[in-house]
Design a protein around this motif. Structure first.
Motif, PDB file in Angstrom:
ATOM      1  N   CYS A   5      -3.043  -2.960  -2.939  1.00 35.35           N
ATOM      2  CA  CYS A   5      -4.050  -1.897  -2.872  1.00 35.35           C
ATOM      3  C   CYS A   5      -3.803  -0.896  -3.996  1.00 35.35           C
TER       4      CYS A   5
ATOM      5  N   PRO B 155      -0.222   2.453   4.322  1.00 30.84           N
ATOM      6  CA  PRO B 155      -0.411   1.317   5.233  1.00 30.84           C
ATOM      7  C   PRO B 155      -0.978   1.705   6.588  1.00 30.84           C
TER       8      PRO B 155
ATOM      9  N   GLU C 106      -7.147   0.210   0.238  1.00 33.47           N
ATOM     10  CA  GLU C 106      -6.860  -0.169   1.622  1.00 33.47           C
ATOM     11  C   GLU C 106      -8.092  -0.671   2.373  1.00 33.47           C
TER      12      GLU C 106
ATOM     13  N   SER D 147       0.827  -1.200   0.000  1.00 36.46           N
ATOM     14  CA  SER D 147       0.000   0.000   0.000  1.00 36.46           C
ATOM     15  C   SER D 147       0.861   1.249   0.000  1.00 36.46           C
TER      16      SER D 147
ATOM     17  N   HIS E 107      -4.315   2.578  -6.227  1.00 30.83           N
ATOM     18  CA  HIS E 107      -4.458   4.000  -5.917  1.00 30.83           C
ATOM     19  C   HIS E 107      -4.453   4.780  -7.217  1.00 30.83           C
TER      20      HIS E 107
END
Length: 223
Positions: free
Chosen positions: A111, A10, A141, A7, A113
């Motif tokens: 994850c 995180p 997330e 991520s 983005h």
């Protein structure tokens, strides 16, 4: 079970794993979750992990090099059953998917983005793509937390009553029937007599009939 989550944020996921059933699973040694900050694999001193899309257009794209380096390093340490990308265009998460993941040993969650990840990451590493619904979140997330929760709670020994998970909604393609506890009568609303009868065959029959009724009313697509 071990879950490694990649991520750019995180810290957004730490809290859910510090409480309740997820914390209990980790305290018992039944599950472990590790967070990996993608910027640790950034390609330059500016810790860059995104860039403009080829062909133009709005938004930024997560770059192939940091993701490839991160996933490759994790793979060099152990064998993973699945590398899962959390993305709106993935297969919609359901109970059958959660069940199938719950018997795995090692999983990677990526994850997404920005506008998403470079397509070559999908081609190089991703084995499953999962969505938690037909909507878009700021990042993957929260979806990763949902997926992890749906999986970890199914691991034998995590729940105090292991039979509980087997009677959840969707386990048999039905929604759960109504449930009641004390008192028997509250403001004129009474518990169905069959539940007080002690006749477990009749109780199970009632629960099944109610589950079918509720599913037909609320989610006929499941029948």
């Amino acid at each position: 079970m071990r879950i490694d989550i990649i991520s750019v944020l995180p810290e957004l996921m730490e809290s859910p794993f510090k409480t309740s059933i997820l914390r209990r699973a980790m305290d018992k040694g039944l599950a472990e979750v590790h967070f990996h900050h993608l910027r640790d694999w950034a390609i330059n001193k500016h810790r860059q992990i995104d860039d403009e899309p080829y062909g133009g257009g709005a938004g930024m794209v997560m770059m192939v090099e940091p993701l490839d380096n991160c996933i490759s390093e994790l793979k060099s340490q152990r064998t993973y059953d699945e590398v899962v990308y959390l993305t709106p265009d993935g297969v919609t998460l359901n109970q059958k998917i959660a069940n199938s993941f719950s018997i795995k040993n090692n999983l990677i969650f990526l994850c997404g983005h920005y506008k998403g990840i470079d397509q070559r990451v999908r081609e190089l590493h991703i084995t499953k793509e999962i969505s938690i619904g037909d909507y878009v979140l700021t990042g993957g997330e929260l979806a990763a937390c949902v997926l992890a929760d749906s999986i970890i709670r199914l691991i034998p020994g995590v729940l105090n009553d292991e039979q509980s998970a087997l009677t959840d909604s969707f386990q048999d393609d039905l929604l759960s029937p109504p449930i009641y506890t004390r008192p028997e009568n509250y403001k004129g609303l009474e518990v169905p007599k069959v539940l007080l009868s002690g006749n477990f065959a009749k109780i199970e029959e009632w629960r099944h009939d109610e589950a079918v009724r509720i599913t037909r009313e609320k989610r006929p697509d499941l029948l």
